[in-house]
Write an enzyme that holds these catalytic residues in place. Structure first.
Site, PDB file in Angstrom:
ATOM      1  N   SER A   6       0.995  -1.071   0.036  1.00  0.00           N
ATOM      2  CA  SER A   6       0.008  -0.047  -0.001  1.00  0.00           C
ATOM      3  C   SER A   6       1.008   1.512   0.011  1.00  0.00           C
ATOM      4  O   SER A   6       1.722   1.530   1.036  1.00  0.00           O
ATOM      5  CB  SER A   6      -0.907   0.140   1.186  1.00  0.00           C
ATOM      6  OG  SER A   6      -1.648   1.319   1.143  1.00  0.00           O
ATOM      7  N   HIS A  30      -0.824  -1.063  -4.300  1.00  0.00           N
ATOM      8  CA  HIS A  30      -2.034  -0.745  -3.988  1.00  0.00           C
ATOM      9  C   HIS A  30      -2.168   0.630  -3.744  1.00  0.00           C
ATOM     10  O   HIS A  30      -1.709   1.404  -2.881  1.00  0.00           O
ATOM     11  CB  HIS A  30      -2.583  -1.426  -2.720  1.00  0.00           C
ATOM     12  CG  HIS A  30      -3.865  -1.379  -2.256  1.00  0.00           C
ATOM     13  ND1 HIS A  30      -5.076  -2.248  -2.974  1.00  0.00           N
ATOM     14  CD2 HIS A  30      -4.605  -0.610  -1.462  1.00  0.00           C
ATOM     15  CE1 HIS A  30      -6.087  -1.839  -2.388  1.00  0.00           C
ATOM     16  NE2 HIS A  30      -5.826  -1.115  -1.525  1.00  0.00           N
ATOM     17  N   ASP A  32      -4.805   3.815  -2.713  1.00  0.00           N
ATOM     18  CA  ASP A  32      -6.040   3.963  -2.069  1.00  0.00           C
ATOM     19  C   ASP A  32      -6.304   5.589  -2.677  1.00  0.00           C
ATOM     20  O   ASP A  32      -5.533   6.574  -2.189  1.00  0.00           O
ATOM     21  CB  ASP A  32      -5.814   4.264  -0.477  1.00  0.00           C
ATOM     22  CG  ASP A  32      -5.726   2.646   0.086  1.00  0.00           C
ATOM     23  OD1 ASP A  32      -6.656   1.965  -0.460  1.00  0.00           O
ATOM     24  OD2 ASP A  32      -5.077   2.293   0.768  1.00  0.00           O
ATOM     25  N   MET A  34      -8.889   8.526  -1.888  1.00  0.00           N
ATOM     26  CA  MET A  34      -9.982   8.817  -0.980  1.00  0.00           C
ATOM     27  C   MET A  34     -10.116  10.582  -1.097  1.00  0.00           C
ATOM     28  O   MET A  34      -9.601  11.364  -1.553  1.00  0.00           O
ATOM     29  CB  MET A  34      -9.331   9.111   0.533  1.00  0.00           C
ATOM     30  CG  MET A  34      -8.525   7.730   0.940  1.00  0.00           C
ATOM     31  SD  MET A  34      -7.693   8.001   2.422  1.00  0.00           S
ATOM     32  CE  MET A  34      -6.809   6.422   2.676  1.00  0.00           C
ATOM     33  N   HIS A  63      -7.942   1.201  -5.395  1.00  0.00           N
ATOM     34  CA  HIS A  63      -9.331   1.351  -4.267  1.00  0.00           C
ATOM     35  C   HIS A  63      -9.998   2.446  -4.127  1.00  0.00           C
ATOM     36  O   HIS A  63      -9.312   3.436  -3.877  1.00  0.00           O
ATOM     37  CB  HIS A  63      -8.729   0.869  -2.853  1.00  0.00           C
ATOM     38  CG  HIS A  63      -9.597   0.507  -1.866  1.00  0.00           C
ATOM     39  ND1 HIS A  63      -9.544   0.247  -0.478  1.00  0.00           N
ATOM     40  CD2 HIS A  63     -11.125   0.547  -2.005  1.00  0.00           C
ATOM     41  CE1 HIS A  63     -10.587  -0.096  -0.105  1.00  0.00           C
ATOM     42  NE2 HIS A  63     -11.401   0.166  -0.802  1.00  0.00           N
ATOM     43  N   MET A  65     -12.022   4.617  -2.527  1.00  0.00           N
ATOM     44  CA  MET A  65     -12.821   5.031  -1.179  1.00  0.00           C
ATOM     45  C   MET A  65     -13.356   6.211  -1.368  1.00  0.00           C
ATOM     46  O   MET A  65     -13.021   7.240  -0.772  1.00  0.00           O
ATOM     47  CB  MET A  65     -11.832   5.127  -0.111  1.00  0.00           C
ATOM     48  CG  MET A  65     -11.033   3.629   0.387  1.00  0.00           C
ATOM     49  SD  MET A  65     -10.065   4.062   1.641  1.00  0.00           S
ATOM     50  CE  MET A  65      -9.019   2.503   1.723  1.00  0.00           C
ATOM     51  N   MET A 133     -11.851  -5.013   4.568  1.00  0.00           N
ATOM     52  CA  MET A 133     -11.095  -3.971   5.201  1.00  0.00           C
ATOM     53  C   MET A 133     -10.950  -4.455   6.540  1.00  0.00           C
ATOM     54  O   MET A 133     -12.024  -4.500   7.584  1.00  0.00           O
ATOM     55  CB  MET A 133     -11.902  -2.655   5.113  1.00  0.00           C
ATOM     56  CG  MET A 133     -11.774  -1.787   3.876  1.00  0.00           C
ATOM     57  SD  MET A 133     -10.168  -1.556   3.060  1.00  0.00           S
ATOM     58  CE  MET A 133      -9.550  -0.584   4.249  1.00  0.00           C
ATOM     59  N   ASP A 169      -7.004  -6.124   3.588  1.00  0.00           N
ATOM     60  CA  ASP A 169      -6.496  -4.782   3.675  1.00  0.00           C
ATOM     61  C   ASP A 169      -6.524  -4.132   5.132  1.00  0.00           C
ATOM     62  O   ASP A 169      -7.679  -3.861   5.675  1.00  0.00           O
ATOM     63  CB  ASP A 169      -6.861  -3.724   2.569  1.00  0.00           C
ATOM     64  CG  ASP A 169      -6.228  -2.476   2.562  1.00  0.00           C
ATOM     65  OD1 ASP A 169      -5.029  -2.262   3.547  1.00  0.00           O
ATOM     66  OD2 ASP A 169      -6.715  -1.483   1.771  1.00  0.00           O
TER      67      ASP A 169
END
Length: 208
Positions: A6, A30, A32, A34, A63, A65, A133, A169
């Site tokens: 990550s 990975h 993320d 947001m 991912h 989010m 998660m 994760d």
């Protein structure tokens, strides 16, 4: 089991060097994304994955989010392999899975620690993976929430002939990595434990 690093935990002052140094010990990266709405924090846009692809030859997943992930997916670089979203963030999760596949992304659905696994059963035939998660989404450096482990086991038992992968994760270290591998987890996303390890090669026993 595969390890996906990550990049929220990466050294951004020396990002490219950090990624190249850790590449031999990871199977994927990975990212993320947001938006400050679905989760309280803001990270970086999906386009960051394109820069990551220039630093490494490993596969990259994104991912989302975010609220209304449909508005973000056009920004995801074609170099990305998998795109994960949260069911409650969209009004049409099955249709969104189809949209992702039409764009040549493998769709994944993520469920937070407080979301019961039964809530995604109708979507499972359409996804490539389920991302559990094991921390509250939106923050790095948290500890693994133990009840999530039992939730993963329940879904694995419920779907013995599953055609989707199990990803986990959040707060995954060597201890939890070994336990997750034992129950058939396909991939773990590792942040702080991986990027701050004195010897990242120690996680080699989790791979394969």
């Amino acid at each position: 089991m595969l390890i996906s690093g990550s990049i929220l935990s990466a050294d951004f002052l020396n990002f490219e060097r950090n990624i190249r140094e850790l590449e031999p010990y990871a199977d994927a990266w990975h990212v993320d994304v947001m938006d400050g709405h679905y989760v309280p924090n803001i990270s970086f846009g999906p386009q960051f994955a394109a820069y990551l692809a220039k630093c490494s030859k490993l596969p990259v997943s994104v991912h989302l989010m975010v609220k209304e992930p449909e508005k973000f997916v056009s920004l995801v670089p074609k170099t990305v392999r998998e795109v994960t979203f949260h069911q409650e963030a969209t009004v049409a999760p099955v249709r969104f899975c189809a949209m992702l596949r039409e764009m040549n992304f493998l769709p994944g659905i993520s469920i937070g620690p407080g979301v019961h696994e039964s809530s995604i059963l109708e979507v499972l035939p359409f996804v490539h993976h389920v991302l559990f998660m094991s921390v509250e989404p939106g923050f790095g450096g948290q500890s693994f929430i133990e009840p999530v482990f039992e939730k993963i086991k329940r879904l694995v038992k419920l779907c013995p002939d599953r055609n989707f992968e199990i990803w986990v994760d959040g707060g995954v270290d060597m201890f939890w990595g070994e336990k997750l591998k034992e129950i058939g987890t396909d991939l773990v996303v590792m942040g702080s434990a991986f990027f701050k390890a004195k010897d990242p090669g120690e996680f080699g026993k989790l791979r394969g």
